[in-house]
Structures are given as structure tokens and as C-alpha cells.
Design an enzyme around this catalytic site. Structure first.
Site, PDB file in Angstrom:
ATOM      1  N   ASP A  62      -2.111 -18.664  37.837  1.00  0.00           N
ATOM      2  CA  ASP A  62      -0.751 -19.206  37.779  1.00  0.00           C
ATOM      3  C   ASP A  62      -0.036 -18.873  39.076  1.00  0.00           C
ATOM      4  O   ASP A  62      -0.544 -18.110  39.897  1.00  0.00           O
ATOM      5  CB  ASP A  62       0.008 -18.638  36.577  1.00  0.00           C
ATOM      6  CG  ASP A  62      -0.166 -17.140  36.454  1.00  0.00           C
ATOM      7  OD1 ASP A  62      -0.239 -16.453  37.496  1.00  0.00           O
ATOM      8  OD2 ASP A  62      -0.220 -16.639  35.321  1.00  0.00           O
ATOM      9  N   ASP A  85       3.472 -17.503  40.773  1.00  0.00           N
ATOM     10  CA  ASP A  85       4.741 -16.819  40.519  1.00  0.00           C
ATOM     11  C   ASP A  85       5.624 -16.890  41.752  1.00  0.00           C
ATOM     12  O   ASP A  85       5.141 -16.778  42.882  1.00  0.00           O
ATOM     13  CB  ASP A  85       4.483 -15.347  40.159  1.00  0.00           C
ATOM     14  CG  ASP A  85       3.670 -15.217  38.884  1.00  0.00           C
ATOM     15  OD1 ASP A  85       3.944 -15.963  37.928  1.00  0.00           O
ATOM     16  OD2 ASP A  85       2.744 -14.391  38.842  1.00  0.00           O
ATOM     17  N   ASP A  93       3.138  -3.258  41.076  1.00  0.00           N
ATOM     18  CA  ASP A  93       2.133  -2.247  40.730  1.00  0.00           C
ATOM     19  C   ASP A  93       1.181  -1.902  41.880  1.00  0.00           C
ATOM     20  O   ASP A  93       1.214  -0.800  42.412  1.00  0.00           O
ATOM     21  CB  ASP A  93       1.383  -2.621  39.437  1.00  0.00           C
ATOM     22  CG  ASP A  93       0.890  -4.060  39.389  1.00  0.00           C
ATOM     23  OD1 ASP A  93       1.003  -4.778  40.408  1.00  0.00           O
ATOM     24  OD2 ASP A  93       0.372  -4.483  38.339  1.00  0.00           O
TER      25      ASP A  93
HETATM   26  P1  ATP Z   1      -3.130 -12.633  37.062  1.00  0.00           P
HETATM   27  O1  ATP Z   1      -2.033 -13.653  36.846  1.00  0.00           O
HETATM   28  O2  ATP Z   1      -4.306 -13.107  37.811  1.00  0.00           O
HETATM   29  O3  ATP Z   1      -3.478 -11.902  35.838  1.00  0.00           O
HETATM   30  P2  ATP Z   1      -1.087 -11.279  38.541  1.00  0.00           P
HETATM   31  O4  ATP Z   1      -1.183 -10.229  39.617  1.00  0.00           O
HETATM   32  O5  ATP Z   1      -0.406 -12.539  38.892  1.00  0.00           O
HETATM   33  O6  ATP Z   1      -2.549 -11.497  38.026  1.00  0.00           O
HETATM   34  P3  ATP Z   1       0.833 -11.044  36.449  1.00  0.00           P
HETATM   35  O7  ATP Z   1       0.709 -10.265  35.193  1.00  0.00           O
HETATM   36  O8  ATP Z   1       0.912 -12.504  36.414  1.00  0.00           O
HETATM   37  O9  ATP Z   1      -0.394 -10.569  37.336  1.00  0.00           O
HETATM   38  O10 ATP Z   1       2.085 -10.441  37.227  1.00  0.00           O
HETATM   39  C1  ATP Z   1       2.607 -11.023  38.418  1.00  0.00           C
HETATM   40  C2  ATP Z   1       3.020  -9.934  39.398  1.00  0.00           C
HETATM   41  O11 ATP Z   1       4.043  -9.125  38.819  1.00  0.00           O
HETATM   42  C3  ATP Z   1       1.919  -8.955  39.767  1.00  0.00           C
HETATM   43  O12 ATP Z   1       1.127  -9.428  40.824  1.00  0.00           O
HETATM   44  C4  ATP Z   1       2.686  -7.713  40.130  1.00  0.00           C
HETATM   45  O13 ATP Z   1       3.188  -7.806  41.445  1.00  0.00           O
HETATM   46  C5  ATP Z   1       3.869  -7.756  39.191  1.00  0.00           C
HETATM   47  N1  ATP Z   1       3.606  -6.986  37.948  1.00  0.00           N
HETATM   48  C6  ATP Z   1       3.106  -7.455  36.787  1.00  0.00           C
HETATM   49  N2  ATP Z   1       3.012  -6.494  35.861  1.00  0.00           N
HETATM   50  C7  ATP Z   1       3.475  -5.366  36.442  1.00  0.00           C
HETATM   51  C8  ATP Z   1       3.661  -4.027  36.003  1.00  0.00           C
HETATM   52  N3  ATP Z   1       3.314  -3.659  34.753  1.00  0.00           N
HETATM   53  N4  ATP Z   1       4.191  -3.143  36.872  1.00  0.00           N
HETATM   54  C9  ATP Z   1       4.555  -3.519  38.125  1.00  0.00           C
HETATM   55  N5  ATP Z   1       4.393  -4.757  38.597  1.00  0.00           N
HETATM   56  C10 ATP Z   1       3.862  -5.681  37.780  1.00  0.00           C
HETATM   57 MG    MG Z   2       0.052 -14.155  37.612  1.00  0.00          MG
END
Ligand code: ATP
Ligand code: MG
Length: 462
Positions: free
Chosen positions: A74, A76, A157
Site C-alpha cells: 500500500d 502511505d 519504528d
Molecule cells: P507493510 O505495509 O509492508 O506492512 P509498512 O512499513 O508500510 O509495511 P504499516 O503498518 O503500513 O507498515 O505502517 C506504515 C508506517 O508507519 C511504517 O513504515 C512506520 O514508519 C510507521 N509505523 C507503523 N506502525 C508503527 C509503530 N507501531 N510504531 C512506530 N511507527 C510505526
Molecule cells: Mg504500509
């Protein structure tokens, strides 16, 4: 393999590896990203917000994955605009969330998530529980303190998740040496690891998830506090853990994820009963679960559907027999004992991970099928074949056999039966003679036909 995963990497000389207020700016000649690789909806949102005078970037997983050549799940967007300001810019926007307020901008079925820059929490913010709150162990309960771009980067994170891509200038802003860690294939928390896990213990699961998905190592200081803090996962709301566990096991890397969870003692707080079986019957439990997860990974890679029910049925199955046996020692007959054990085990599991009803019912049906597959005489085999759960039940039987369960060739029998023609099937049933009618199931059988029989939790036993 695990050694490789947890390798450490020496930070570059000069210290301050993950704290900087001015970002490293990587311009388009120095990286491989192209605007056209990103969702045009997401790029459109960024352009629109920038035109309206806000800062806006693509951020997180989509930047990380594209740098690694992986298609993102996705897209963001992070912006200086507040959720209300974002909503005012787009007709198709909705504010969602409480713990973490976001805007969803809808384009048909495509949804782009737009988050306002957030800051770390200071003690001053604590007075205003609508914006920010912690519990006694430092866990963040609410996270709506807005901040600058720099602050937003620091509260993310992992370093590899804190990269901001501006599709207009085609530059990447890197506040935490994320590009360096991508190059060296390392998962590294931003800031003090123990504190970051205390703020949000789910980050421990995310470290494992990204390590498995990306085939990265977890940096030494990032991995070090996990075993000690793993029990903090017990404080996470079960509904959130359900979502996380699905991501862990449906990512296409579930088998590796499972090894890492066990190694880091994160499996026990998620699946306490299964973790106990893993101690009591290590080889069998480990084989059954790994095999189920490897099958799941294969299906994901082949683009076939996977059902969480099958996954949970397998994860919990090894914990069933001990419970059923215990009930039998209390005088409960075998089949009600098995049903009682199933009911209790799922109820207990749901206190950790909120498995929705639409999955717990099929779990019970898959388990139920295991009692019925041996009983094939008369019309039973054909009725079972017509049962909508037959396929899952049969796959589950093969799984049990592959983990060494003794079933007297039942899986092969069903494989043959499915391939046989009508007259061969009649012969197969005749050849069974009376041997398939297990004595244990005794009197209670003939009353209802299997296809009509529908068990509810109440009819299990009191
Ligand atoms: P994917 O969508 O492939 O699972 P992602 O890195 O995009 O991985 P998401 O859960 O969509 O993960 O979160 C988007 C962003 O928000 C992350 O890349 C991170 O920067 C931030 N984020 C998400 N969850 C947390 C958390 N628990 N603590 C701190 N930052 C977070
Ligand atoms: Mg994501």
C-alpha cells in the site's frame, strides 16, 4: 540461518547513527526510485497537498519496498496538514481511528492513507488524554500529538521505515540512516530499543515480520531486549494482536517467522497453549506447525487463497489431545471430551488473540472432521465428500500424517476414494467391512446424518 538473521552491523564512524535533525538528501541521480512506480493516486494527493501549501511525502513501506525492488502493499502519505485540513482538500476523504487518527482518501476500491506528522510524547502532553496518553509501563495508548517532519521521522519504528520520498522533486529525505540500513539489510529501531518496545510492544512483532519478509538481519541492539520484554505482548488488546498475527502468518514467510518468534520467546505470549505443547512434544508440534506454515507460504506464493481458520486450526491442534485426555480422566467420554477441549482451548486463545467468530466456527468444523473422516461405512463417505468442509478436513488429515500421526493409512484411503469411480468406491466401502466403526464412538452415531448435523458450543457438553 538464524545467526545470519541476527548479525550485527557496525554503525558508520562518527556516531549518532539514528538521530539527526537535518536529513540526508538523496537526489534523483543517487537513487533508483521513479515517480511512475508509485500509485498515481498517492502521488496526486502529495501534489495537491503541496500545492495547498503543506509539506507532503510518500513514506514508510512503499519507499522501503521500492528501493528493494519489491512491489509495495500500500502507499502511505505523511503531511504537515492536520486530518481536518486533509479532509477539506479532498471530497473523497474520511477521518478514521482514535488511537491514531488518520485520513483515508478513497479512489474507488483503492484507499490511500494520509497521516499527519507526529511527535514523540513529552510529559507535558500527558495532561491532555485526547491527544496523548501512556499507561504505567510506558505504553502509548493514544498518539495524536502532531509535530514536524523531523519529529515524525524520529517516532517511526525502524530506520528503513523512516524514508520520505517527494515525487515532485524526486528526492528522498533520510533522517535515520535508513538507506544505509537498507543497503546492509538490517532492521534497526530508531532511538533506545527497550524504550521503543515499552511504548509499543507490537514493534517486537514488526521487527520479526520485516526481517522475515525482507530477508534482513535484526541489528544487535534491536534484537537484544526482545526476550526480556516479550511478555509485554500480553497487554496488547487481543483485536490488535489478531491483525498483527494475520500479517505475520499470511505474508508468505510464515515458516521463517515462526522460527524467529519461538527463538525470541514471542510465540509463548501469543499462543500459550501451543507453546506448552512445543515444550512437551517438541518434534511433533514443531513439525505440524512448520508444515502448515510452509504449505501456507506456498499457497501465498502461488496466489491461491489461504484461510486463517486452517492456520489457527493447525497452530492450536497440538494442544488439544492433552486437554481431551484430562477431561476423560474426569469421566467425560472421548467425543464430548474432545469437543469440550476444543471449546475451552479456543475460548482461552481468544483472550490473547481475538479470533473472530467467522473463523472460530470453521476451526471447530475442521477439527470435527478429524473425528468423522475415519467413519466411512454405508453412505457416510459420500456424505462427507459433499460436506463443504471436506477439503479443509482432508488437507488437515494429511497435515497430521505428515507430522507423524498414526492414522492407519486414512489419508491415502481418502486420496484413492476421491479418484475412484462409482463401482470402485462401492468396493472400497465394502472392503472396509466393520473395521472402521471405532468402538469409542459407540451408540451416539446413527441419529442424525452427518450433513445435517450441526454442533453448537452448547451441545458440546455442560
Ligand atoms: P507493510 O505495509 O509492508 O506492512 P509498512 O512499513 O508500510 O509495511 P504499516 O503498518 O503500513 O507498515 O505502517 C506504515 C508506517 O508507519 C511504517 O513504515 C512506520 O514508519 C510507521 N509505523 C507503523 N506502525 C508503527 C509503530 N507501531 N510504531 C512506530 N511507527 C510505526
Ligand atoms: Mg504500509
Amino acid at each position: 540461518m538464524l545467526k545470519k538473521l541476527f548479525q550485527s552491523f557496525r554503525p558508520p564512524i562518527g556516531g549518532q547513527h539514528h538521530r539527526r535533525t537535518t536529513p540526508e538528501v538523496i537526489n534523483s541521480a543517487q537513487h533508483s526510485l521513479q515517480r511512475s512506480q508509485f500509485s498515481r493516486h498517492a502521488v496526486g494527493i502529495v501534489e495537491r497537498l503541496q500545492t495547498a501549501g503543506y509539506q507532503a511525502y510518500l513514506v514508510g513501506g512503499c519507499v522501503r519496498d521500492q528501493l528493494l525492488g519489491i512491489p509495495p502493499k500500500d502507499f502511505d502519505v505523511a503531511t504537515s496538514a492536520t486530518p481536518e485540513q486533509v479532509r477539506a482538500e479532498f471530497r473523497n476523504a474520511r477521518i478514521i481511528g482514535r488511537r491514531f487518527k488518520l485520513v483515508h482518501v478513497h479512489f474507488g476500491r483503492d484507499i490511500i492513507e494520509v497521516a499527519t506528522f507526529r511527535a514523540h510524547h513529552s510529559d507535558d502532553d500527558q495532561g491532555d488524554a485526547h491527544r496523548s496518553s501512556h499507561n504505567a509501563s510506558g505504553r502509548i495508548l493514544r498518539d495524536n500529538v502532531y509535530g514536524t517532519l523531523e519529529e515524525d521521522a524520529q517516532r517511526r519504528d525502524f530506520t528503513i521505515n523512516a524514508l520520505y520520498y517527494d515525487p515532485v522533486s524526486e528526492r528522498i529525505l533520510d533522517f535515520a540512516n535508513g538507506v544505509h540500513d537498507i543497503r546492509n539489510r538490517l532492521i534497526r529501531l530508531i532511538g533506545d530499543p527497550a524504550q521503543r518496545y515499552q511504548e509499543d510492544p507490537v514493534r517486537m512483532l514488526r521487527a520479526v515480520r520485516f526481517a522475515a519478509k525482507l530477508d534482513f538481519g535484526i541489528e544487535k541492539h534491536t534484537v537484544q531486549p526482545i526476550r526480556e520484554l516479550s511478555s509485554m505482548l500480553r497487554e496488547i488488546p487481543p483485536a490488535r494482536l489478531f491483525e498483527e498475527v494475520l500479517k505475520l502468518f499470511l505474508s508468505g514467510h510464515a515458516a521463517l517467522t515462526f522460527e524467529m518468534l519461538v527463538d525470541l520467546q514471542l510465540f509463548e505470549p501469543l499462543f500459550p497453549a501451543s507453546a506448552q505443547s512445543l515444550e512437551e512434544r517438541p518434534t511433533y508440534t514443531h513439525t505440524l506447525i512448520s508444515q502448515a506454515l510452509a504449505n501456507t507460504d506456498l499457497r501465498v506464493k502461488q496466489g491461491k487463497p489461504v484461510t486463517p481458520a486452517f492456520l489457527f486450526a493447525a497452530l492450536l491442534w497440538p494442544a488439544l489431545p492433552a486437554r481431551a485426555l484430562y477431561l476423560q480422566t474426569q469421566g467425560v467420554p472421548p467425543i464430548p471430551a474432545m469437543n469440550g477441549a476444543a471449546h475451552d482451548l479456543i475460548a482461552e486463545q481468544c483472550q490473547r488473540i481475538a479470533i473472530p467468530k467467522r473463523f472460530t466456527l470453521p476451526i471447530r468444523e475442521i477439527w470435527d472432521m478429524q473425528e468423522r473422516l475415519p467413519r466411512r461405512s454405508g453412505k457416510r463417505a459420500d456424505l462427507l465428500l459433499d460436506n463443504p468442509r471436506f477439503r479443509a478436513g482432508y488437507d488437515f488429515l494429511l497435515l497430521r500424517e505428515s507430522a507423524g500421526e498414526e492414522t492407519d493409512g486414512l489419508g491415502q484411503w481418502w486420496t484413492d476414494y476421491q479418484e475412484a469411480n462409482d463401482s470402485e468406491r462401492r468396493d472400497m466401502i465394502r472392503d472396509l467391512g466393520s473395521r472402521d466403526e471405532g468402538a469409542a464412538t459407540g451408540q451416539r452415531k446413527r441419529k442424525r446424518s452427518p450433513s445435517k448435523r450441526k454442533r453448537t458450543d452448547d451441545d458440546v457438553f455442560d
